[in-house]
Design an enzyme around this catalytic site. Sequence first.
Site, PDB file in Angstrom:
ATOM      1  N   ASP A   8     -34.141  24.788  -6.596  1.00  0.00           N
ATOM      2  CA  ASP A   8     -33.363  25.786  -7.330  1.00  0.00           C
ATOM      3  C   ASP A   8     -33.873  27.191  -7.014  1.00  0.00           C
ATOM      4  O   ASP A   8     -35.062  27.382  -6.749  1.00  0.00           O
ATOM      5  CB  ASP A   8     -33.484  25.499  -8.838  1.00  0.00           C
ATOM      6  CG  ASP A   8     -32.418  26.220  -9.637  1.00  0.00           C
ATOM      7  OD1 ASP A   8     -31.471  26.764  -9.036  1.00  0.00           O
ATOM      8  OD2 ASP A   8     -32.531  26.230 -10.878  1.00  0.00           O
ATOM      9  N   ASN A  29     -21.665  21.127  -8.936  1.00  0.00           N
ATOM     10  CA  ASN A  29     -21.657  22.327  -8.081  1.00  0.00           C
ATOM     11  C   ASN A  29     -20.262  22.690  -7.543  1.00  0.00           C
ATOM     12  O   ASN A  29     -20.069  23.790  -7.017  1.00  0.00           O
ATOM     13  CB  ASN A  29     -22.638  22.161  -6.907  1.00  0.00           C
ATOM     14  CG  ASN A  29     -24.090  22.309  -7.306  1.00  0.00           C
ATOM     15  OD1 ASN A  29     -24.984  21.758  -6.673  1.00  0.00           O
ATOM     16  ND2 ASN A  29     -24.363  23.066  -8.363  1.00  0.00           N
TER      17      ASN A  29
HETATM   18  C1  FPP Z   1     -29.723  25.753  -6.137  1.00  0.00           C
HETATM   19  O1  FPP Z   1     -29.917  27.126  -6.063  1.00  0.00           O
HETATM   20  C2  FPP Z   1     -29.434  25.229  -4.836  1.00  0.00           C
HETATM   21  C3  FPP Z   1     -28.309  24.575  -4.491  1.00  0.00           C
HETATM   22  C4  FPP Z   1     -27.192  24.281  -5.395  1.00  0.00           C
HETATM   23  C5  FPP Z   1     -28.118  24.145  -3.110  1.00  0.00           C
HETATM   24  C6  FPP Z   1     -29.317  23.515  -2.495  1.00  0.00           C
HETATM   25  C7  FPP Z   1     -29.204  23.649  -1.063  1.00  0.00           C
HETATM   26  C8  FPP Z   1     -30.211  23.974  -0.237  1.00  0.00           C
HETATM   27  C9  FPP Z   1     -31.606  24.159  -0.619  1.00  0.00           C
HETATM   28  C10 FPP Z   1     -29.988  24.221   1.178  1.00  0.00           C
HETATM   29  C11 FPP Z   1     -29.427  23.139   1.960  1.00  0.00           C
HETATM   30  C12 FPP Z   1     -30.106  21.832   1.909  1.00  0.00           C
HETATM   31  C13 FPP Z   1     -30.020  20.955   2.895  1.00  0.00           C
HETATM   32  C14 FPP Z   1     -30.518  19.586   2.750  1.00  0.00           C
HETATM   33  C15 FPP Z   1     -29.438  21.336   4.175  1.00  0.00           C
HETATM   34  P1  FPP Z   1     -28.916  28.071  -6.848  1.00  0.00           P
HETATM   35  O2  FPP Z   1     -27.814  28.439  -5.923  1.00  0.00           O
HETATM   36  O3  FPP Z   1     -28.464  27.392  -8.096  1.00  0.00           O
HETATM   37  O4  FPP Z   1     -29.826  29.277  -7.164  1.00  0.00           O
HETATM   38  P2  FPP Z   1     -29.738  30.204  -8.448  1.00  0.00           P
HETATM   39  O5  FPP Z   1     -30.057  29.333  -9.628  1.00  0.00           O
HETATM   40  O6  FPP Z   1     -30.786  31.231  -8.188  1.00  0.00           O
HETATM   41  O7  FPP Z   1     -28.362  30.768  -8.496  1.00  0.00           O
END
Ligand code: FPP
Length: 241
Positions: A19, A67
């Site tokens: 996250d 998501n």
């Molecule tokens: C949460 O951060 C992250 C996600 C919903 C996506 C996770 C994806 C990756 C780490 C990259 C791709 C992974 C692979 C396996 C290729 P957020 O967007 O919720 O962050 P925030 O809470 O700061 O908004």
Amino acid sequence: MSRPLRETDGPCHVAIIMDGNGRWATQKGRPRLFGHHAGARRVREIVEACPDAGVKYLTIFAFSTENWKRTQVEVAGLMSLFRRYIMKEMQAFVKENVRVRFIGDRPRLDAKLRGLMDEAERMTGHCTGTNLTIALNYGGRDEVARATQRLAQDVADGKLHPDDVNEETLPRYLDTHVLPDPDLVIRTSGEARISNFLLWQSAYAEYEFVDTLWPDFSAEEFAALCGAYGKRDRRFGAVGR
Ligand code: FPP
């Protein structure tokens, strides 16, 4: 070639809620997808840190069933990132003896991505090093509901007796049926919740909530958390020593 697993008191299976990509990008005045790309680069470093930390199974939460509520631009960007990631990284995973699996509800994902996921599982099927499981369109409640549907079908078909539905048989229907339960669940970015991740499987897991945003999460921090895990006294409901 993969390095041999070190003998440690570390966790055998670590699951990570990655996250903080969005906040990391916003802090830099960049679009959220910039953060997701930086987050994807972190995955490799953590996978490579597993053998030294004694971690045999690593499960990462890449996209949840919730998501889809994000903007169309962000969802499309993430799907494109997953496709490119699989195409780019799979040869390296084969070389490093990393076995890749995916969990989650696949039918909602586009056909091209599903094909790449199948191909990645097939290409790494013989690998015996770290087991990397990527949760994509995954939700713990959704997984239990899908498992229950299959289990009910087996009962209806006479393949399973209702008396035989128990804590041993039910997990055989989960997406994770070939994996051990996680020992340690890590969430980055300072949020202290589990967001529908591995609900059944994490019943007795230890948790670590760290403030670091995922794109800044390092192999050193990962190793330190795995080391700290070795000092915990897991009792599984029994009385301590
Ligand atoms: C949460 O951060 C992250 C996600 C919903 C996506 C996770 C994806 C990756 C780490 C990259 C791709 C992974 C692979 C396996 C290729 P957020 O967007 O919720 O962050 P925030 O809470 O700061 O908004």
